[in-house]
Write a protein that holds these residues in place. Structure first.
Motif, PDB file in Angstrom:
ATOM      1  N   MET A 213       0.794  -1.205   0.000  1.00  0.00           N
ATOM      2  CA  MET A 213       0.000   0.000   0.000  1.00  0.00           C
ATOM      3  C   MET A 213       0.836   1.268   0.000  1.00  0.00           C
ATOM      4  O   MET A 213       0.444   2.242  -0.588  1.00  0.00           O
ATOM      5  CB  MET A 213      -0.898   0.021   1.243  1.00  0.00           C
ATOM      6  CG  MET A 213      -2.046  -0.897   1.176  1.00  0.00           C
ATOM      7  SD  MET A 213      -3.446   0.129   0.954  1.00  0.00           S
ATOM      8  CE  MET A 213      -4.650  -1.099   0.821  1.00  0.00           C
ATOM      9  N   GLU A 214       1.930   1.188   0.651  1.00  0.00           N
ATOM     10  CA  GLU A 214       2.764   2.375   0.712  1.00  0.00           C
ATOM     11  C   GLU A 214       3.288   2.757  -0.670  1.00  0.00           C
ATOM     12  O   GLU A 214       3.456   3.929  -0.952  1.00  0.00           O
ATOM     13  CB  GLU A 214       3.925   2.147   1.678  1.00  0.00           C
ATOM     14  CG  GLU A 214       3.475   2.129   3.117  1.00  0.00           C
ATOM     15  CD  GLU A 214       4.662   1.960   4.038  1.00  0.00           C
ATOM     16  OE1 GLU A 214       5.754   2.430   3.690  1.00  0.00           O
ATOM     17  OE2 GLU A 214       4.477   1.390   5.100  1.00  0.00           O
ATOM     18  N   THR A 215       3.545   1.800  -1.509  1.00  0.00           N
ATOM     19  CA  THR A 215       4.033   2.125  -2.839  1.00  0.00           C
ATOM     20  C   THR A 215       2.964   2.847  -3.637  1.00  0.00           C
ATOM     21  O   THR A 215       3.263   3.750  -4.405  1.00  0.00           O
ATOM     22  CB  THR A 215       4.470   0.860  -3.591  1.00  0.00           C
ATOM     23  OG1 THR A 215       3.370  -0.041  -3.654  1.00  0.00           O
ATOM     24  CG2 THR A 215       5.651   0.204  -2.909  1.00  0.00           C
ATOM     25  N   ASN A 216       1.692   2.472  -3.453  1.00  0.00           N
ATOM     26  CA  ASN A 216       0.617   3.166  -4.160  1.00  0.00           C
ATOM     27  C   ASN A 216       0.465   4.585  -3.650  1.00  0.00           C
ATOM     28  O   ASN A 216       0.236   5.514  -4.425  1.00  0.00           O
ATOM     29  CB  ASN A 216      -0.709   2.413  -4.011  1.00  0.00           C
ATOM     30  CG  ASN A 216      -0.727   1.148  -4.841  1.00  0.00           C
ATOM     31  OD1 ASN A 216       0.055   1.012  -5.774  1.00  0.00           O
ATOM     32  ND2 ASN A 216      -1.607   0.218  -4.495  1.00  0.00           N
ATOM     33  N   ALA A 217       0.584   4.787  -2.341  1.00  0.00           N
ATOM     34  CA  ALA A 217       0.463   6.124  -1.775  1.00  0.00           C
ATOM     35  C   ALA A 217       1.611   7.009  -2.259  1.00  0.00           C
ATOM     36  O   ALA A 217       1.422   8.163  -2.611  1.00  0.00           O
ATOM     37  CB  ALA A 217       0.438   6.068  -0.253  1.00  0.00           C
ATOM     38  N   THR A 218       2.806   6.449  -2.285  1.00  0.00           N
ATOM     39  CA  THR A 218       3.956   7.207  -2.749  1.00  0.00           C
ATOM     40  C   THR A 218       3.822   7.521  -4.233  1.00  0.00           C
ATOM     41  O   THR A 218       4.095   8.629  -4.673  1.00  0.00           O
ATOM     42  CB  THR A 218       5.259   6.416  -2.490  1.00  0.00           C
ATOM     43  OG1 THR A 218       5.311   6.051  -1.126  1.00  0.00           O
ATOM     44  CG2 THR A 218       6.470   7.219  -2.861  1.00  0.00           C
ATOM     45  N   THR A 219       3.374   6.570  -5.011  1.00  0.00           N
ATOM     46  CA  THR A 219       3.178   6.790  -6.431  1.00  0.00           C
ATOM     47  C   THR A 219       2.107   7.841  -6.661  1.00  0.00           C
ATOM     48  O   THR A 219       2.242   8.715  -7.509  1.00  0.00           O
ATOM     49  CB  THR A 219       2.784   5.470  -7.129  1.00  0.00           C
ATOM     50  OG1 THR A 219       3.752   4.491  -6.822  1.00  0.00           O
ATOM     51  CG2 THR A 219       2.693   5.649  -8.620  1.00  0.00           C
ATOM     52  N   SER A 220       1.052   7.790  -5.881  1.00  0.00           N
ATOM     53  CA  SER A 220      -0.025   8.778  -5.988  1.00  0.00           C
ATOM     54  C   SER A 220       0.476  10.174  -5.632  1.00  0.00           C
ATOM     55  O   SER A 220       0.145  11.156  -6.301  1.00  0.00           O
ATOM     56  CB  SER A 220      -1.186   8.359  -5.082  1.00  0.00           C
ATOM     57  OG  SER A 220      -2.097   9.409  -4.954  1.00  0.00           O
ATOM     58  N   GLU A 221       1.292  10.259  -4.585  1.00  0.00           N
ATOM     59  CA  GLU A 221       1.852  11.551  -4.194  1.00  0.00           C
ATOM     60  C   GLU A 221       2.797  12.084  -5.260  1.00  0.00           C
ATOM     61  O   GLU A 221       2.794  13.276  -5.566  1.00  0.00           O
ATOM     62  CB  GLU A 221       2.579  11.429  -2.854  1.00  0.00           C
ATOM     63  CG  GLU A 221       1.672  11.267  -1.667  1.00  0.00           C
ATOM     64  CD  GLU A 221       2.451  11.046  -0.386  1.00  0.00           C
ATOM     65  OE1 GLU A 221       3.688  11.191  -0.393  1.00  0.00           O
ATOM     66  OE2 GLU A 221       1.817  10.738   0.614  1.00  0.00           O
ATOM     67  N   ASN A 222       3.596  11.190  -5.849  1.00  0.00           N
ATOM     68  CA  ASN A 222       4.526  11.605  -6.907  1.00  0.00           C
ATOM     69  C   ASN A 222       3.766  12.109  -8.121  1.00  0.00           C
ATOM     70  O   ASN A 222       4.149  13.097  -8.744  1.00  0.00           O
ATOM     71  CB  ASN A 222       5.446  10.454  -7.307  1.00  0.00           C
ATOM     72  CG  ASN A 222       6.487  10.163  -6.246  1.00  0.00           C
ATOM     73  OD1 ASN A 222       6.743  10.993  -5.385  1.00  0.00           O
ATOM     74  ND2 ASN A 222       7.069   8.984  -6.312  1.00  0.00           N
ATOM     75  N   LEU A 223       2.678  11.419  -8.493  1.00  0.00           N
ATOM     76  CA  LEU A 223       1.863  11.865  -9.614  1.00  0.00           C
ATOM     77  C   LEU A 223       1.232  13.220  -9.317  1.00  0.00           C
ATOM     78  O   LEU A 223       1.155  14.083 -10.190  1.00  0.00           O
ATOM     79  CB  LEU A 223       0.783  10.831  -9.946  1.00  0.00           C
ATOM     80  CG  LEU A 223       1.270   9.565 -10.641  1.00  0.00           C
ATOM     81  CD1 LEU A 223       0.116   8.590 -10.830  1.00  0.00           C
ATOM     82  CD2 LEU A 223       1.889   9.887 -11.971  1.00  0.00           C
ATOM     83  N   ASN A 224       0.774  13.407  -8.090  1.00  0.00           N
ATOM     84  CA  ASN A 224       0.161  14.673  -7.685  1.00  0.00           C
ATOM     85  C   ASN A 224       1.194  15.797  -7.758  1.00  0.00           C
ATOM     86  O   ASN A 224       0.898  16.888  -8.266  1.00  0.00           O
ATOM     87  CB  ASN A 224      -0.424  14.545  -6.282  1.00  0.00           C
ATOM     88  CG  ASN A 224      -1.312  15.717  -5.936  1.00  0.00           C
ATOM     89  OD1 ASN A 224      -1.746  16.460  -6.810  1.00  0.00           O
ATOM     90  ND2 ASN A 224      -1.575  15.877  -4.662  1.00  0.00           N
ATOM     91  N   ILE A 225       2.411  15.531  -7.299  1.00  0.00           N
ATOM     92  CA  ILE A 225       3.469  16.539  -7.364  1.00  0.00           C
ATOM     93  C   ILE A 225       3.815  16.830  -8.817  1.00  0.00           C
ATOM     94  O   ILE A 225       4.015  17.968  -9.217  1.00  0.00           O
ATOM     95  CB  ILE A 225       4.710  16.074  -6.569  1.00  0.00           C
ATOM     96  CG1 ILE A 225       4.400  16.096  -5.076  1.00  0.00           C
ATOM     97  CG2 ILE A 225       5.912  16.950  -6.874  1.00  0.00           C
ATOM     98  CD1 ILE A 225       5.482  15.495  -4.213  1.00  0.00           C
TER      99      ILE A 225
END
Length: 122
Positions: free
Chosen positions: A1-13
């Protein structure tokens, strides 16, 4: 799950950075258009004023040449006298061109650019 959250944050940035870049480019375009319009309108108004002054000066010079020529006895003497006056004026202007023309125009351009940068930073 953490990889999805990090990926989501990276996409948002990444999306925010992309939006910032687009907005910055649009702002640069608008500033360029505004500056170009200002320069063009100033140039056209100065050209119009110069044209009117040039026509006035031409008629004034012809009139003075004819008047001086009638006083001297031959019309061409008046034109020679006026050309001599302009020769003296050209020599004086040439010897003082840096002090009377180059330095004031350079200072005006520099102060205009500095004022424009100061207004853009506010």
């Amino acid at each position: 799950m953490e990889t999805n959250a990090t990926t989501s944050e990276n996409l948002n940035i990444f999306e925010k950075a992309e939006n910032y870049t687009r907005t910055s480019l649009e702002l640069v375009k608008l500033r360029t258009v505004a500056a170009s319009a200002d320069v063009l309108s100033t140039l056209i108004s100065k050209i119009a004023v110069f044209a009117v002054v040039a026509i006035f000066s031409m008629f004034l010079n012809v009139g003075l040449s004819l008047w001086i020529g009638s006083l001297l006895g031959a019309y061409y003497y008046g034109f020679f006298a006026m050309s001599f006056v302009y020769l003296i004026f050209a020599i004086v202007l040439y010897t003082n061109q840096h002090r009377w023309i180059k330095n004031p125009i350079g200072n005006m351009i520099i102060s205009s650019l500095l004022n424009d940068k100061k207004n853009n930073s506010n």
